[in-house]
Scaffold this motif. Structure first.
Motif, PDB file in Angstrom:
ATOM      1  N   TYR A  60       0.854  -1.176   0.000  1.00  0.00           N
ATOM      2  CA  TYR A  60       0.000   0.000   0.000  1.00  0.00           C
ATOM      3  C   TYR A  60       0.894   1.232   0.000  1.00  0.00           C
ATOM      4  O   TYR A  60       1.913   1.268   0.683  1.00  0.00           O
ATOM      5  CB  TYR A  60      -0.850  -0.059   1.280  1.00  0.00           C
ATOM      6  CG  TYR A  60      -1.645   1.172   1.622  1.00  0.00           C
ATOM      7  CD1 TYR A  60      -1.081   2.194   2.376  1.00  0.00           C
ATOM      8  CD2 TYR A  60      -2.963   1.280   1.228  1.00  0.00           C
ATOM      9  CE1 TYR A  60      -1.820   3.317   2.717  1.00  0.00           C
ATOM     10  CE2 TYR A  60      -3.718   2.397   1.558  1.00  0.00           C
ATOM     11  CZ  TYR A  60      -3.141   3.413   2.312  1.00  0.00           C
ATOM     12  OH  TYR A  60      -3.869   4.511   2.635  1.00  0.00           O
ATOM     13  N   ILE A  61       0.558   2.244  -0.790  1.00  0.00           N
ATOM     14  CA  ILE A  61       1.343   3.477  -0.803  1.00  0.00           C
ATOM     15  C   ILE A  61       0.389   4.657  -0.912  1.00  0.00           C
ATOM     16  O   ILE A  61      -0.603   4.605  -1.659  1.00  0.00           O
ATOM     17  CB  ILE A  61       2.383   3.488  -1.940  1.00  0.00           C
ATOM     18  CG1 ILE A  61       3.305   4.690  -1.804  1.00  0.00           C
ATOM     19  CG2 ILE A  61       1.729   3.419  -3.306  1.00  0.00           C
ATOM     20  CD1 ILE A  61       4.541   4.610  -2.693  1.00  0.00           C
ATOM     21  N   ALA A  62       0.672   5.718  -0.151  1.00  0.00           N
ATOM     22  CA  ALA A  62      -0.218   6.881  -0.094  1.00  0.00           C
ATOM     23  C   ALA A  62       0.291   8.006  -0.976  1.00  0.00           C
ATOM     24  O   ALA A  62       1.486   8.288  -1.025  1.00  0.00           O
ATOM     25  CB  ALA A  62      -0.340   7.363   1.347  1.00  0.00           C
ATOM     26  N   LYS A  63      -0.625   8.655  -1.687  1.00  0.00           N
ATOM     27  CA  LYS A  63      -0.316   9.843  -2.485  1.00  0.00           C
ATOM     28  C   LYS A  63      -0.333  11.072  -1.571  1.00  0.00           C
ATOM     29  O   LYS A  63      -1.153  11.135  -0.642  1.00  0.00           O
ATOM     30  CB  LYS A  63      -1.337  10.037  -3.600  1.00  0.00           C
ATOM     31  CG  LYS A  63      -1.464   8.893  -4.585  1.00  0.00           C
ATOM     32  CD  LYS A  63      -2.594   9.212  -5.563  1.00  0.00           C
ATOM     33  CE  LYS A  63      -2.868   8.082  -6.515  1.00  0.00           C
ATOM     34  NZ  LYS A  63      -4.010   8.368  -7.407  1.00  0.00           N
ATOM     35  N   PRO A  64       0.491  12.075  -1.847  1.00  0.00           N
ATOM     36  CA  PRO A  64       1.567  12.067  -2.857  1.00  0.00           C
ATOM     37  C   PRO A  64       2.758  11.284  -2.333  1.00  0.00           C
ATOM     38  O   PRO A  64       3.066  11.319  -1.145  1.00  0.00           O
ATOM     39  CB  PRO A  64       1.898  13.552  -3.002  1.00  0.00           C
ATOM     40  CG  PRO A  64       1.572  14.131  -1.648  1.00  0.00           C
ATOM     41  CD  PRO A  64       0.389  13.362  -1.133  1.00  0.00           C
ATOM     42  N   PHE A  65       3.414  10.571  -3.227  1.00  0.00           N
ATOM     43  CA  PHE A  65       4.544   9.750  -2.807  1.00  0.00           C
ATOM     44  C   PHE A  65       5.793  10.161  -3.567  1.00  0.00           C
ATOM     45  O   PHE A  65       5.744  10.685  -4.680  1.00  0.00           O
ATOM     46  CB  PHE A  65       4.269   8.265  -3.032  1.00  0.00           C
ATOM     47  CG  PHE A  65       3.610   7.949  -4.340  1.00  0.00           C
ATOM     48  CD1 PHE A  65       4.306   7.989  -5.536  1.00  0.00           C
ATOM     49  CD2 PHE A  65       2.260   7.620  -4.371  1.00  0.00           C
ATOM     50  CE1 PHE A  65       3.691   7.701  -6.730  1.00  0.00           C
ATOM     51  CE2 PHE A  65       1.625   7.332  -5.568  1.00  0.00           C
ATOM     52  CZ  PHE A  65       2.338   7.378  -6.754  1.00  0.00           C
TER      53      PHE A  65
END
Length: 440
Positions: free
Chosen positions: A94-99
């Motif tokens: 899982y990765i959150a914006k802004p990255f």
């Protein structure tokens, strides 16, 4: 080059991510919705990068359609709850914006590496099932009965000692215990550190001198490598007394000290030791220190030799035939009646290992898909070709001929009374099955 499917509905982000990934040597295809992702055949990619919020269905709905291809979920709604939901649906990360671009590339590489390791693990398990037939149940054998008797020990007790002659397949029983317990999906590690010359036993078992792995071992050594699973330790008495004491202390506290710090790493692991002698014998000869021996003394099992479990001979022989078929692509193999009689008459000083070797050789020299007594290499199946004892001859003759001779005829040919035949059958645990009874 790895193929990635990028599922994102915002065109600016989609183009920017595509340029970033292509500059880093990925082949990228794009989709704006889950429906378009499905049309792109998601299982044909190495990884899928999907936004959580998409027109129509959410990005997590592509996860079951892509399985086993890993899916990384992106979202601008960064929260613990959305991360947990994504992982619960089966997202690999899982990765959150802004990255940050470097952060995204790291997440992708980590996901690809994890997927590769899972694929290798699945392949290894399939190979073990192909080459280690004793991991499967052999119906009606003493080994299966022993597994049932150890039912309470499989999950509850963390320590177990299996002892018996060489070749009795103690490791096979350990594999069965692991494969049929709650730890079946965790690592199964076999350690023979007493014979390890590449690194010290202490490093192999308990960990390295620092946080950096040595020779592929994680901090915590083999105990940590088997975390949540099963560690099989061959001949623990070969370890030095000092290391035995260290091992006992680590097992009792369920954690190993991390070098250079006050922290510890837990080692939830079931330990099965394998040896020739019982724990009592090893303690009596002072080969095993009390601190370690007392952990196993109440949970141990003697694995009987094959000559004491003759009912296992034919099921194990047939199992080895099936293993040879799978391993080499042979047609369905079978044993002749005479070959079965010769197998049952043999005393098997090398136990299950010898039986497996005999069957493997017989398959290679057999003409077609039938294994005869000649192929076994144990003699011709008659007195002219073998130096049989009286008991071996009796067992061979009865098994070989009871299908077409009555008890009276068998006794007459053996030169004994029918009562004597019955008594010897009883003494040698050689009953006549109901299917073999003759009406005459």
């Amino acid at each position: 080059m790895k193929r990635l499917l990028l599922v994102e509905d915002e065109e600016v982000i989609l183009k920017a991510l595509r340029r970033l990934l292509e500059r880093n040597h990925f082949i990228v295809e794009t989709a704006n919705t889950v429906e378009q992702a499905i049309e792109a055949q998601p299982r044909s990619f190495d990884l899928i990068l999907a936004d959580l919020r998409l027109p129509g269905a959410e990005g997590t709905s592509v996860i079951p359609l892509a399985d086993p291809v890993p899916v990384v979920i992106m979202t601008s709604y960064a929260s613990v709850r959305s991360a947990v939901d994504a992982m619960r649906h089966g997202a690999i990360d899982y990765i959150a914006k802004p990255f940050d671009h470097d952060e995204l590339l790291m997440v992708i590489q980590r996901a690809l590496m994890q997927n590769l390791m899972q694929a290798q693990n699945r392949a290894l398990r399939l190979d073990v099932q192909r080459t280690q037939p004793c991991q499967q149940h052999v119906k009606g054998t003493v080994l299966e009965d022993m597994l049932a008797s150890l039912e309470d020990l499989k999950d509850v007790q963390p320590f177990l000692h299996l002892h018996g002659e060489r070749g009795t397949d103690r490791e096979g029983l350990a594999r069965l215990i692991h494969a049929n317990g709650s730890r079946r999906d965790a690592p199964f590690v076999v350690a023979d550190v007493g014979a390890d010359t590449a690194s010290s036993d202490a490093i192999a078992l308990l960990g390295n001198t620092g946080e950096v792995p040595l020779d592929g071992l994680p901090p915590g050594g083999l105990l940590q490598a088997a975390r949540n699973g099963t560690l099989v330790l061959r001949h623990p008495e070969k370890l030095s007394h000092e290391l035995q004491k260290q091992l006992a202390e680590v097992l009792e506290q369920g954690a190993v000290d991390l070098p250079g710090s006050s922290r510890q790493r837990s080692i939830n692991v079931k330990v099965i030791t394998i040896g020739l002698d019982s724990i009592e014998s090893l303690l009596a000869t002072e080969e095993l220190v009390p601190q370690l021996g007392n952990l196993f003394i109440h949970d141990q099992c003697a694995v009987p030799p094959l000559r004491q479990r003759r009912e296992d001979i034919l099921p194990l022989a047939r199992q080895q035939l099936r293993a040879m078929e799978r391993r080499h692509g042979y047609p369905r193999m079978k044993l002749t009646t005479d070959a079965e009689a010769v197998l049952l008459a043999n005393d098997w000083p090398g136990n299950v290992t010898e039986l497996d070797n005999v069957i493997s050789r017989a398959v290679f020299v057999a003409n077609g898909n039938t294994v005869t007594s000649d192929n076994l290499g144990l003699g011709e199946g008659t007195l002219s070709g073998r130096n049989l004892s009286l008991d071996e001859y009796f067992r061979y003759f009865v098994i070989r001929n009871q299908a077409h001779l009555s008890e009276t005829e068998l006794a007459a040919r053996l030169g004994i009374s029918r009562k004597a035949l019955w008594e010897r059958r009883t003494k040698m645990d050689l009953p006549r099955s109901s299917s073999e009874e003759l009406s005459r």
